[in-house]
Write a protein that holds these residues in place. Structure first.
Motif, PDB file in Angstrom:
ATOM      1  N   THR A 404      50.683  -3.140  -6.433  1.00 21.93           N
ATOM      2  CA  THR A 404      51.800  -2.287  -6.318  1.00 21.93           C
ATOM      3  C   THR A 404      53.143  -3.333  -5.871  1.00 21.93           C
ATOM      4  OG1 THR A 404      51.440  -2.703  -3.783  1.00 21.93           O
ATOM      5  CG2 THR A 404      50.638  -0.773  -4.619  1.00 21.93           C
ATOM      6  N   VAL A 485      46.252  -5.761  -1.113  1.00 19.55           N
ATOM      7  CA  VAL A 485      45.727  -4.622  -2.088  1.00 19.55           C
ATOM      8  C   VAL A 485      44.802  -5.484  -2.982  1.00 19.55           C
ATOM      9  CG1 VAL A 485      48.050  -3.421  -1.866  1.00 19.55           C
ATOM     10  CG2 VAL A 485      47.826  -5.454  -3.484  1.00 19.55           C
ATOM     11  N   GLN A 490      40.484  -2.732  -2.122  1.00 19.28           N
ATOM     12  CA  GLN A 490      40.324  -1.487  -2.938  1.00 19.28           C
ATOM     13  C   GLN A 490      39.016  -0.971  -3.034  1.00 19.28           C
ATOM     14  OE1 GLN A 490      42.369  -1.697  -6.837  1.00 19.28           O
ATOM     15  NE2 GLN A 490      43.210  -3.440  -6.266  1.00 19.28           N
ATOM     16  N   ALA A 511      46.515  -0.396  -0.140  1.00 22.17           N
ATOM     17  CA  ALA A 511      45.407  -0.343  -0.948  1.00 22.17           C
ATOM     18  C   ALA A 511      44.979   1.121  -1.533  1.00 22.17           C
ATOM     19  CB  ALA A 511      44.206  -1.111  -0.538  1.00 22.17           C
ATOM     20  N   LEU A 514      47.374   2.418  -3.794  1.00 20.99           N
ATOM     21  CA  LEU A 514      47.219   1.805  -5.102  1.00 20.99           C
ATOM     22  C   LEU A 514      45.871   2.218  -6.015  1.00 20.99           C
ATOM     23  CD1 LEU A 514      47.716  -0.286  -7.321  1.00 20.99           C
ATOM     24  CD2 LEU A 514      46.245  -1.933  -6.172  1.00 20.99           C
TER      25      LEU A 514
END
Length: 735
Positions: A404, A485, A490, A511, A514
Motif C-alpha cells: 500500500t 502489510v 495478509q 493489511a 490491501l
C-alpha cells in the motif's frame, strides 16, 4: 494524349477547418481563457487517496468504526519528544496532558487519546523518550486537510519541556498533495523549455516548433477545467494532474509533429497550401484520429476498477487525449492555413551550421531505410534477439510484492514521514499498524471474551486489545507479527474473516485494505485486458484491413513493456539506485501502479505503432510490395517516432523528478517504456517480424476484407483503390 495530374479535391473536413481560420483560432483563444478560469484551483479539490475498493468489507468496517468508535481510527498523530528526559517525567506528562486536553477541545477533532491517559505500551517508545497523542480529524479528505492546516501550526514545535511533530495519515495525505503540486510546477518549468529546444532541433523552424507546444497547452488547460467539473460529481486523485501534463504535452506534440511534418512534405512537392492541408488531413489526420482512439481505449480500461485512484487517470487521460486530437485536427490546420510556407520561418539551426550543408529529411530517411534493410536481411536474428533481451529485462517482475502507499512515498525529510519512521523504528506498535475487527450484534461479555481468546490463538497474532463496546457494536484491535502489510498480516486477515463468532464480524486495517484492493484488481483485470485487446484489434484492423497485423501489434506492444515492469521492481521495490534517485523503498509496489502504468504505456506504444503501420499501409496500397512498404514506412516515420519518443520521455522524466515515489515511478517507468518501444520495438522488432510473416501479413478472409473496404479508414486516397490492386498484381507477376 498527355495525362494531367490534378490535385485531389479539398474534402469537407478540410473546408470546415480552413474556411475561417482566424475565427477558429480566436474562438479557441476565448475557450482556453475560460478553461483557465474554470480550472483554477483544481489541485486543491483533488484527493490524495483512492486506493481502496469502496464496496469492500474493509471499507464498510472503516466507515462504521469512524462513526461509532472514532478513537479506533486515528488519522492525526502528535509525536511528543521529551529530549533527554523520560516521557514519565512529571513536567513532561503534565505538558502532554495539557496538549491532549487542548486538542480534544478543537473543532473537527474527536477520539483524542494518549499514552499519558491510557498507559498503552504501543503509544510509548521503547527508549522511553517519545510517546504519542492520537486523534481523529473528522470529515472528508478536503475538510480534514483544511482542519489540519488550521491546527498544525499551533501544535508543531516546542511546548515547554517537549518538542512536538505532526504526523498520521491525514498529515501524509496533505503533505503528498502539497508536494505533488510543487513538483508539477517544477516539472513544467523543466519540460517546456527543453521540449521547445528539441522541437526546434526536429523542425529547424521556430514557428513550426511553437505549434505543438500551443496544442499541448490547450489540451492541458482544457483537461484541468474538465477535472474541476468532475470534482463536483466524484472523487478525483491529485496524481491525475501529473498525467494531464505528461499526456497533454506528449500526445499533442506527437500529433502536431506528425501533421506538421506531413504538411511540410506536401509543401516541398509544390502543392498549394489548401491542397497540402487536405492531403495531410486525409493521411496524417486519419492516423492521429486512430491513435487518439487507441490511447483513449487503453486509458478507458481503468474505468472498470472501483478505486477512484485508477478511475481518475481514466477521466484525465481520455479528456486530454481527445482534446489534444481535436486541437491537432481543428486548430492546427487553421494555423497552417494562415502560415502556409511561413511555417518554415525562423530556421534557428542555421546559427549553428557555419556554412555546413545540413542533413535533410531525405538523408535521414535513407539512414532509416538502410536500418530496415539490415534488420530485414537478418530478420530471425533480430526477432529472436530483441525478444530475448526484452523478456530478460522483464524477469525481475516475477518477484513483485504488492503493498500500500504510505508515508514512505514522501521524501525522508517530510515531517509526517519522519514521525512514522520514528514509530516504525522505536515503538512496539502504533495506531494504524493493527487490524480492527468490528463486531455487530448483541453479545454477552463471555461471548466477547471467548472470541478474543479464539483470535489470540491464531498464528501471526502478537496481541489482541479490546473489546470496546458501544450498544450492539464492539471492536477488537489485533496487532500482527512483523510489518503492518507483510505476508503474515495478509494471511491473518483471511484467518480473522474465517474465524467463528456469535456475531457478524468485519475486518479492516492496512493489511485488510490491501487484501481487498488486490482482490478487486484481480477480479476485474481480465475484463480490462479483454476490453483493451478486443477494441485495439478492431481499431488496427479498421486501419490496416489485415488479420495478422492487429495480433502482432497487441503482442509486440505488450512485449515492449517488459523492461518497464522489470525496472520498476528492480529499482523501486528492491531499492537499487534509491540513493541516486532520492527515494525510500518500501519493499513493495503499490497495487494499482502496475495497472496504471500498463494502460498508459500500452496506449502510448499503440500511438507509435499506429504511426508506423499507417505509413507502411499507405505505401503497400500504392505499390503492393510488402518489403518496400516496410522499408518505406520505417524510413518515413523512424526519425519522427524517435523524436516524438525522446520529447515525451523528457516530459515523463521531468514528472519523474517528483519527490513522491509513486509519481517518480510513473514518470521514469513510462519514459523507459516509450524509449524502448520507439528505439527497439518499432526500429528492430516490428520490421523483423513483418519480414518473417511476408505478404501473409496483409491477409484477411473475404468477409472481413469486404467489411474493411466498406467501413475501414486508411491513409490512402480513394482514387488509388484501383491502382492498388493493379500494383499488387504487377508485383506478384514479377515474382
Amino acid at each position: 494524349m498527355t495525362e494531367v495530374n490534378t490535385p485531389p479535391p479539398v474534402g469537407g473536413w478540410t473546408r470546415f477547418v480552413t474556411a475561417r481560420p482566424r475565427l477558429s483560432l480566436l474562438a479557441a483563444l476565448i475557450l482556453t481563457a475560460l478553461a483557465v478560469l474554470a480550472g483554477s484551483g483544481v489541485a486543491d479539490r483533488l484527493g490524495a487517496g483512492g486506493w481502496e475498493d469502496p464496496a469492500a468489507e474493509s471499507t464498510y468496517a472503516t466507515k462504521a468504526l469512524e462513526r461509532e468508535f472514532p478513537g479506533s481510527q486515528p488519522n492525526l498523530l502528535l509525536l511528543v519528544d521529551a529530549g533527554d528526559a523520560s516521557v514519565d517525567d512529571p513536567a513532561v506528562a503534565a505538558e502532554a496532558r495539557r496538549l491532549a486536553q487542548r486538542l480534544a477541545g478543537e473543532q473537527g477533532v474527536t477520539g483524542v487519546g494518549s499514552y499519558w491517559q491510557s498507559g498503552t505500551p504501543a503509544l510509548r517508545a521503547e527508549d522511553g523518550r517519545e510517546a504519542l497523542i492520537a486523534a481523529r480529524i473528522t470529515g472528508e479528505e478536503k475538510t480534514a486537510g483544511e482542519t489540519l492546516q488550521r491546527l498544525a501550526p499551533h501544535y508543531r514545535g516546542t511546548h515547554g519541556p517537549v518538542e512536538v511533530t505532526v504526523g498520521g495519515p491525514v498529515a501524509v495525505r496533505h503533505e503528498m498533495q502539497t508536494i505533488i503540486q510543487e513538483d508539477l510546477t517544477r516539472a513544467e518549468l523543466i519540460a517546456l523549455p527543453v521540449t521547445l529546444v528539441l522541437l526546434v532541433m526536429v523542425f529547424g523552424s521556430a514557428v513550426a516548433a511553437l505549434l505543438p507546444l500551443g496544442i499541448g497547452i490547450v489540451a492541458i488547460l482544457g483537461t484541468n477545467a474538465i477535472l474541476r467539473g468532475l470534482t463536483e460529481l466524484t472523487d478525483v486523485s491529485v496524481f491525475a494532474i501529473n498525467l494531464t501534463t505528461a499526456l497533454g504535452l506528449g500526445l499533442a506534440i506527437d500529433y502536431a509533429l506528425f501533421i506538421v511534418r506531413r504538411f511540410r512534405e506536401e509543401l516541398s512537392t509544390g502543392a498549394a497550401t489548401l491542397t497540402a492541408i487536405g492531403t495531410t488531413l486525409r493521411t496524417a489526420g486519419r492516423t492521429v484520429l486512430f491513435s487518439a482512439l487507441t490511447v483513449a481505449v487503453s486509458l478507458a480500461a481503468m474505468m472498470v476498477f472501483p478505486q477512484y485512484f485508477l478511475r481518475s487517470f481514466a477521466y484525465a487521460g481520455i479528456a486530454v487525449v481527445l482534446l489534444a486530437a481535436a486541437a491537432a485536427l481543428i486548430l492546427l490546420p487553421a494555423a497552417l492555413t494562415l502560415l502556409g510556407h511561413r511555417v518554415n520561418s525562423l530556421d534557428l539551426r542555421r546559427l549553428f551550421r557555419r556554412g555546413r550543408r545540413p542533413g535533410t529529411a531525405r538523408e535521414e530517411g535513407r539512414t532509416w531505410a538502410r536500418t530496415a534493410r539490415l534488420v530485414m536481411r537478418r530478420a530471425p536474428f533480430f526477432a529472436l534477439g530483441t525478444t530475448a533481451v526484452l523478456v530478460l529485462l522483464g524477469l525481475p517482475f516475477l518477484g513483485v510484492r504488492f503493498g500500500t502507499a504510505d508515508d514512505r512515498q514522501l521524501p525522508s525529510t517530510a515531517e509526517s514521514h519522519v514521525v512514522q519512521q520514528h514509530i516504525r523504528e522505536g515503538f512496539p506498535g502504533s495506531p494504524g499498524d493493527g487490524l480492527e475487527v468490528l463486531a455487530e450484534g448483541r453479545a454477552t461479555e463471555a461471548q466477547y471474551g471467548a472470541y478474543k481468546e479464539r483470535i489470540a490463538a491464531l498464528p501471526d497474532v502478537q496481541r489482541v486489545d479490546g473489546p470496546l463496546v458501544k450498544g450492539d457494536s464492539a471492536y477488537f484491535t489485533v496487532l500482527p507479527e512483523g510489518e503492518a502489510v507483510d505476508d503474515p498480516a495478509q494471511r491473518l486477515v483471511g484467518e480473522l474473516r474465517r474465524a467463528e463468532a456469535p456475531f457478524d464480524t468485519k475486518v479492516t486495517g492496512m493489511a485488510a485494505v490491501l487484501v481487498d484492493s488486490k482482490d478487486a484488481i484481480g477480479e476485474r483485470l481480465p475484463l480490462a485486458a479483454v476490453f483493451i485487446t478486443i477494441v485495439t484489434l478492431l481499431l488496427v484492423f479498421l486501419l490496416t484491413g489485415s488479420v495478422l497485423i492487429p495480433i502482432q501489434a497487441v503482442v509486440l506492444n505488450a512485449l515492449s513493456l517488459t523492461a518497464m515492469f522489470g525496472a520498476v521492481v528492480w529499482v523501486f521495490q528492491d531499492g537499487h539506485l534509491s540513493g541516486l534517485l532520492g527515494f525510500t523503498s518500501p519493499g513493495s509496489i503499490e497495487t494499482t501502479l502496475p495497472v496504471l502504468m500498463f494502460c498508459v504505456a500500452f496506449g502510448l506504444s499503440m500511438d507509435y505503432g499506429v504511426f508506423l503501420l499507417s505509413r507502411i499501409k499507405e505505401e503497400y496500397d500504392h505499390t503492393g510490395d510488402h518489403d518496400q512498404a516496410v522499408r518505406h514506412g520505417l524510413a518515413r516515420t523512424g526519425g519522427l517516432i524517435t523524436a516524438a519518443a525522446v520529447i515525451l520521455a523528457v516530459v515523463m522524466v521531468a514528472i519523474g523528478t517528483s519527490r513522491v515515489t509513486n509519481t517518480k515511478m510513473l514518470g521514469l517507468g513510462i519514459a523507459l517504456a516509450v524509449l524502448m518501444d520507439a528505439m527497439i520495438v518499432r526500429s528492430l522488432l516490428v520490421p523483423a517480424v513483418m519480414r518473417l510473416t511476408g505478404r501473409a501479413t496483409w491477409w484477411a478472409p473475404g468477409p472481413l476484407r469486404r467489411f474493411h473496404e466498406r467501413f475501414g479508414l486508411s491513409e490512402t486516397d480513394q482514387e488509388t483503390t484501383g491502382e492498388t490492386e493493379r500494383a499488387r498484381e504487377k508485383v506478384g507477376a514479377s515474382r
